[in-house]
Scaffold this motif. Structure first.
Motif, PDB file in Angstrom:
ATOM      1  N   VAL A   1      65.201 -12.287  90.982  1.00 34.74           N
ATOM      2  CA  VAL A   1      64.145 -12.207  89.982  1.00 34.74           C
ATOM      3  C   VAL A   1      63.128 -11.190  90.478  1.00 34.74           C
ATOM      4  CG1 VAL A   1      64.479 -14.559  89.152  1.00 34.74           C
ATOM      5  CG2 VAL A   1      62.932 -14.154  91.056  1.00 34.74           C
ATOM      6  N   THR A   2      62.010 -11.092  89.763  1.00 31.55           N
ATOM      7  CA  THR A   2      60.957 -10.163  90.152  1.00 31.55           C
ATOM      8  C   THR A   2      59.886 -10.881  90.952  1.00 31.55           C
ATOM      9  OG1 THR A   2      59.742 -10.563  88.096  1.00 31.55           O
ATOM     10  CG2 THR A   2      61.372  -8.775  88.091  1.00 31.55           C
TER      11      THR A   2
ATOM     12  N   ASP B   1      61.269  -7.778  79.644  1.00 35.18           N
ATOM     13  CA  ASP B   1      62.346  -6.967  80.205  1.00 35.18           C
ATOM     14  C   ASP B   1      61.856  -5.879  81.143  1.00 35.18           C
ATOM     15  OD1 ASP B   1      64.471  -8.285  79.055  1.00 35.18           O
ATOM     16  OD2 ASP B   1      64.344  -7.154  77.190  1.00 35.18           O
ATOM     17  N   GLY B   2      60.590  -5.487  81.028  1.00 32.74           N
ATOM     18  CA  GLY B   2      60.078  -4.455  81.913  1.00 32.74           C
ATOM     19  C   GLY B   2      59.383  -5.015  83.135  1.00 32.74           C
ATOM     20  N   VAL B   3      58.357  -5.845  82.905  1.00 35.91           N
ATOM     21  CA  VAL B   3      57.594  -6.422  84.008  1.00 35.91           C
ATOM     22  C   VAL B   3      58.374  -7.551  84.671  1.00 35.91           C
ATOM     23  CG1 VAL B   3      55.397  -7.479  84.633  1.00 35.91           C
ATOM     24  CG2 VAL B   3      55.470  -5.747  82.861  1.00 35.91           C
ATOM     25  N   GLY B   4      59.086  -8.331  83.875  1.00 37.68           N
ATOM     26  CA  GLY B   4      59.871  -9.419  84.431  1.00 37.68           C
ATOM     27  C   GLY B   4      59.192 -10.773  84.365  1.00 37.68           C
ATOM     28  N   LEU B   5      58.227 -10.946  83.473  1.00 37.98           N
ATOM     29  CA  LEU B   5      57.600 -12.255  83.314  1.00 37.98           C
ATOM     30  C   LEU B   5      58.568 -13.217  82.633  1.00 37.98           C
ATOM     31  CD1 LEU B   5      53.965 -11.407  82.145  1.00 37.98           C
ATOM     32  CD2 LEU B   5      54.788 -11.774  84.457  1.00 37.98           C
TER      33      LEU B   5
ATOM     34  N   THR C   1      56.168  -3.645  88.630  1.00 38.39           N
ATOM     35  CA  THR C   1      55.462  -4.882  88.961  1.00 38.39           C
ATOM     36  C   THR C   1      54.444  -4.663  90.059  1.00 38.39           C
ATOM     37  OG1 THR C   1      57.288  -5.458  90.443  1.00 38.39           O
ATOM     38  CG2 THR C   1      57.359  -6.325  88.196  1.00 38.39           C
ATOM     39  N   GLU C   2      54.860  -4.740  91.300  1.00 41.53           N
ATOM     40  CA  GLU C   2      53.906  -4.576  92.380  1.00 41.53           C
ATOM     41  C   GLU C   2      54.563  -3.818  93.516  1.00 41.53           C
ATOM     42  OE1 GLU C   2      54.764  -8.792  94.643  1.00 41.53           O
ATOM     43  OE2 GLU C   2      53.014  -8.576  93.389  1.00 41.53           O
ATOM     44  N   ARG C   3      53.744  -3.220  94.363  1.00 42.22           N
ATOM     45  CA  ARG C   3      54.272  -2.459  95.473  1.00 42.22           C
ATOM     46  C   ARG C   3      54.773  -3.389  96.574  1.00 42.22           C
ATOM     47  NH1 ARG C   3      49.711   1.656  97.085  1.00 42.22           N
ATOM     48  NH2 ARG C   3      48.633  -0.304  97.387  1.00 42.22           N
TER      49      ARG C   3
ATOM     50  N   CYS D   1      47.537  -3.081  91.759  1.00 40.22           N
ATOM     51  CA  CYS D   1      48.030  -3.237  90.386  1.00 40.22           C
ATOM     52  C   CYS D   1      47.987  -1.957  89.560  1.00 40.22           C
ATOM     53  CB  CYS D   1      47.217  -4.315  89.656  1.00 40.22           C
ATOM     54  SG  CYS D   1      47.277  -5.937  90.398  1.00 40.22           S
ATOM     55  N   ALA D   2      47.069  -1.037  89.848  1.00 42.58           N
ATOM     56  CA  ALA D   2      46.844   0.092  88.947  1.00 42.58           C
ATOM     57  C   ALA D   2      48.065   1.001  88.799  1.00 42.58           C
ATOM     58  CB  ALA D   2      45.634   0.902  89.410  1.00 42.58           C
ATOM     59  N   PRO D   3      48.773   1.404  89.877  1.00 40.47           N
ATOM     60  CA  PRO D   3      49.913   2.322  89.663  1.00 40.47           C
ATOM     61  C   PRO D   3      50.977   1.753  88.741  1.00 40.47           C
ATOM     62  CG  PRO D   3      49.279   2.267  91.978  1.00 40.47           C
ATOM     63  CD  PRO D   3      48.514   1.167  91.314  1.00 40.47           C
ATOM     64  N   ALA D   4      51.359   0.492  88.959  1.00 44.99           N
ATOM     65  CA  ALA D   4      52.368  -0.104  88.088  1.00 44.99           C
ATOM     66  C   ALA D   4      51.831  -0.332  86.685  1.00 44.99           C
ATOM     67  CB  ALA D   4      52.862  -1.419  88.679  1.00 44.99           C
ATOM     68  N   LEU D   5      50.553  -0.672  86.569  1.00 46.42           N
ATOM     69  CA  LEU D   5      49.971  -0.952  85.260  1.00 46.42           C
ATOM     70  C   LEU D   5      49.882   0.308  84.407  1.00 46.42           C
ATOM     71  CD1 LEU D   5      48.874  -3.246  83.595  1.00 46.42           C
ATOM     72  CD2 LEU D   5      46.615  -2.847  84.565  1.00 46.42           C
ATOM     73  N   VAL D   6      49.650   1.452  85.017  1.00 42.79           N
ATOM     74  CA  VAL D   6      49.631   2.708  84.258  1.00 42.79           C
ATOM     75  C   VAL D   6      51.015   2.992  83.674  1.00 42.79           C
ATOM     76  CG1 VAL D   6      49.340   5.203  84.462  1.00 42.79           C
ATOM     77  CG2 VAL D   6      47.708   3.683  85.532  1.00 42.79           C
ATOM     78  N   ARG D   7      52.057   2.721  84.434  1.00 43.86           N
ATOM     79  CA  ARG D   7      53.419   2.948  83.927  1.00 43.86           C
ATOM     80  C   ARG D   7      53.762   1.972  82.803  1.00 43.86           C
ATOM     81  NH1 ARG D   7      53.792   3.586  89.589  1.00 43.86           N
ATOM     82  NH2 ARG D   7      54.385   5.702  90.182  1.00 43.86           N
ATOM     83  N   GLN D   8      53.329   0.729  82.949  1.00 45.23           N
ATOM     84  CA  GLN D   8      53.574  -0.234  81.877  1.00 45.23           C
ATOM     85  C   GLN D   8      52.870   0.183  80.594  1.00 45.23           C
ATOM     86  OE1 GLN D   8      52.379  -4.076  83.303  1.00 45.23           O
ATOM     87  NE2 GLN D   8      53.286  -3.718  85.309  1.00 45.23           N
ATOM     88  N   THR D   9      51.619   0.610  80.712  1.00 45.71           N
ATOM     89  CA  THR D   9      50.862   1.023  79.531  1.00 45.71           C
ATOM     90  C   THR D   9      51.454   2.273  78.904  1.00 45.71           C
ATOM     91  OG1 THR D   9      48.935   0.176  80.719  1.00 45.71           O
ATOM     92  CG2 THR D   9      48.522   1.333  78.674  1.00 45.71           C
TER      93      THR D   9
END
Length: 430
Positions: free
Chosen positions: A35-36, A279-283, A149-151, A180-188
C-alpha cells in the motif's frame, strides 16, 4: 479466512510502536504490505481500519514484528539466563491466541467472493501499489512510487514528545511544507493541468495554514488539512474569470500524457478529485469520501464512473494499477518546483498585514462617513412644497389698456410737480 480466524490488530499506538521498534519507516512498511505511506499513516492514527487481504497481510506483519520484539532482549539490560522471569500476562495471552489461530487457519478458508461482502452494492477494492511492467514506457526507478505522497524518510524516527518540544512554530511549519509541498504541487497539477495554478494553490493553502497554525498544528492530519485547502482553491470556478486562465499552457510533450491529461480535465471536478485521491495519492475509500465531503457510497460511484470514463478513451488504463502508475509518471515528468518555506511564510504574513490594514482603513472610512452624515443631517422635518394645481372657472384678470395723450400729460405733470409736506395740500393759482 473468516472473521473469527483473522488476526486481531493491536491498537493504533501499538502499531506505530511495533514499526518504530523494528526501525522501519512508513514507506518501508508500506512497500512490504503493498500500500502507500498515506494508508499506513491512516492505520496508525486510527483514521482508517485495515480490511481485506491488505489488512490481513498488515496484521501478519505486525504479528511477526511483535515476535521479533519479544525475542530480542533490550540492549541496555543484562540477560539473566539462570533465573528466567515469568512472561507477562499480555505476552502469554498473545502466544495462546496465536497458537489457536494457527491451529484453525488451515481448516477455515475464506471464499474469494466473500472478501468484500457487507460493504454495499458499490465496492472498490484497495489494490496494491506494486509496479506493473510496461514495455511501452521507461520504468520508474526504485523509490519513485511515493512521488505523489511523501518523500522517503532517511532520518531515524523520533519520538513525538521530542519533536513537539524541539521544534518552534516556524520550524514545524517549514518541516510540514518541505515534507508535503513537492508532492502536493504534482497532485494539484493533475487536478488543474496548469503549472502556475498548481504552485499558487499550494502556496495559498500553506499561507492560510500559517495564519491558522495553532489549529493546523493540533489537527490529527495537518497534511490532509493543507491538501483539502489546496484542492478547494485549485478547483474554484472563479479562476475562469482571470485573464491568465484564458491562455492555455503548453501540454505535456508525450502524446500519451497529453491524452491522459485531456481525459482527466474532461471529468467533472468531483470525479477528478476522487480519482486523484484514490488512484493517485492512495487514500482509502473512507478517507477519500471524507476529504471530498461525500458519503462512502457516493465516493465509490464517482470513482467507478471516473475509471469507466478513463478506460473508455484509454483502454490500456482499465487496470487500476496501471492507471496509478500512469498518474505517477504524468506528475513526475513535469518539473514542478515549490517555493522555499520561508518565502511562503513571509508572503502569508505580508498578505495578512495587508488585509488587516485594509480592514482598518475601511472601518475608519465607514466611521468617518457615519459621523459626517450625523453632523450634516437635518434635525427637524421640513415638508416639501406641493406642486401647483390648475383651477378651473376663474376669469382671467383684465389688464388696463394703453393711456391716452391727456392721461399721459397728467401723469407727467404729477411726477414733475410732486412735493412733500403740507405744501402739497395748498391750491395753486394759475
Amino acid at each position: 479466512m473468516t472473521q473469527s480466524s483473522a488476526l486481531p490488530l493491536p491498537p493504533p499506538k501499538e502499531r506505530r510502536r511495533l514499526r518504530e521498534a523494528a526501525s522501519l519507516t512508513r514507506a518501508q512498511l508500506a512497500s512490504r504490505v503493498g500500500v502507500t505511506s498515506e494508508t499506513v499513516r491512516g492505520w496508525e492514527t486510527g483514521r482508517a481500519t485495515p480490511r481485506g487481504r491488505k489488512g490481513e497481510k498488515y496484521a501478519r506483519l505486525l504479528d511477526s514484528l511483535g515476535d521479533e520484539a519479544e525475542m530480542t532482549p533490550p540492549q541496555d539490560a543484562a540477560v539473566d539466563t539462570d533465573t528466567p522471569e515469568p512472561a507477562p500476562r499480555d505476552a502469554v495471552s498473545r502466544r495462546t491466541a496465536r497458537a489457536r489461530r494457527k491451529a484453525t487457519a488451515n481448516d477455515r478458508k475464506r471464499p474469494p467472493a466473500a472478501k468484500d461482502r457487507g460493504r454495499g452494492p458499490v465496492t472498490v477494492p484497495d489494490h496494491s501499489r506494486a509496479p506493473v511492467p510496461d514495455h511501452s514506457r521507461t520504468p520508474l526507478p526504485h523509490g519513485h512510487h511515493v512521488i505523489l505522497t511523501e518523500r522517503r524518510r532517511t532520518t531515524p524516527p523520533r519520538r513525538p514528545d521530542d519533536a513537539i518540544t524541539a521544534l518552534t512554530p516556524d520550524q514545524a511549519f517549514d518541516a510540514l511544507y518541505a515534507f508535503c509541498a513537492p508532492a502536493l504541487v504534482r497532485q494539484t497539477y493533475l487536478l488543474t493541468g496548469r503549472r502556475e495554478l498548481a504552485r499558487e494553490s499550494v502556496e495559498r493553502a500553506f499561507q492560510i495554514a500559517w495564519q491558522r497554525w495553532p489549529e493546523v498544528a493540533c489537527d490529527r492530519d495537518p497534511a490532509g488539512w493543507v491538501r483539502a485547502m489546496a484542492y478547494e482553491y485549485a478547483l474554484s470556478p472563479w479562476h475562469r474569470l482571470r485573464p491568465r486562465h484564458r491562455h492555455p499552457e503548453p501540454p505535456p510533450p508525450d502524446a500519451f500524457d497529453r491524452a491522459l491529461m485531456d481525459t482527466l480535465l474532461k471529468l467533472p471536478p468531483s470525479y477528478r478529485r476522487t480519482l486523484v485521491l484514490y488512484d493517485g495519492v492512495g487514500l482509502g475509500l473512507p478517507e477519500t469520501a471524507a476529504e471530498t465531503e461525500a458519503s462512502t457510497r457516493a465516493a465509490g460511484n464517482r470513482l467507478a464512473h471516473a475509471r469507466e470514463a478513463v478506460a473508455e478513451r484509454l483502454p490500456e488504463l482499465a487496470d487500476p494499477e496501471t492507471l496509478h502508475w500512469r498518474l505517477v509518471e504524468l506528475a513526475s515528468t513535469e518539473r514542478l518546483r515549490a517555493a522555499k518555506p520561508p518565502v511562503v511564510r513571509k508572503a502569508g504574513e505580508r498578505r495578512a498585514r495587508f488585509w488587516t490594514r485594509a480592514a482598518i482603513a475601511f472601518t475608519v472610512a465607514l466611521i468617518g462617513t457615519t459621523a459626517l452624515t450625523v453632523r450634516t443631517a437635518p434635525t427637524h422635518y421640513e415638508p416639501p412644497v406641493p406642486a401647483g394645481e390648475t383651477v378651473q372657472g376663474v376669469p382671467p384678470p383684465v389688464a388696463p389698456g394703453p393711456l391716452s395723450e391727456s392721461e399721459q400729460e397728467l401723469r407727467a405733470k404729477l411726477r414733475k410737480e410732486e412735493q412733500k409736506g403740507p405744501d402739497r395740500l395748498l391750491p395753486q393759482l394759475r
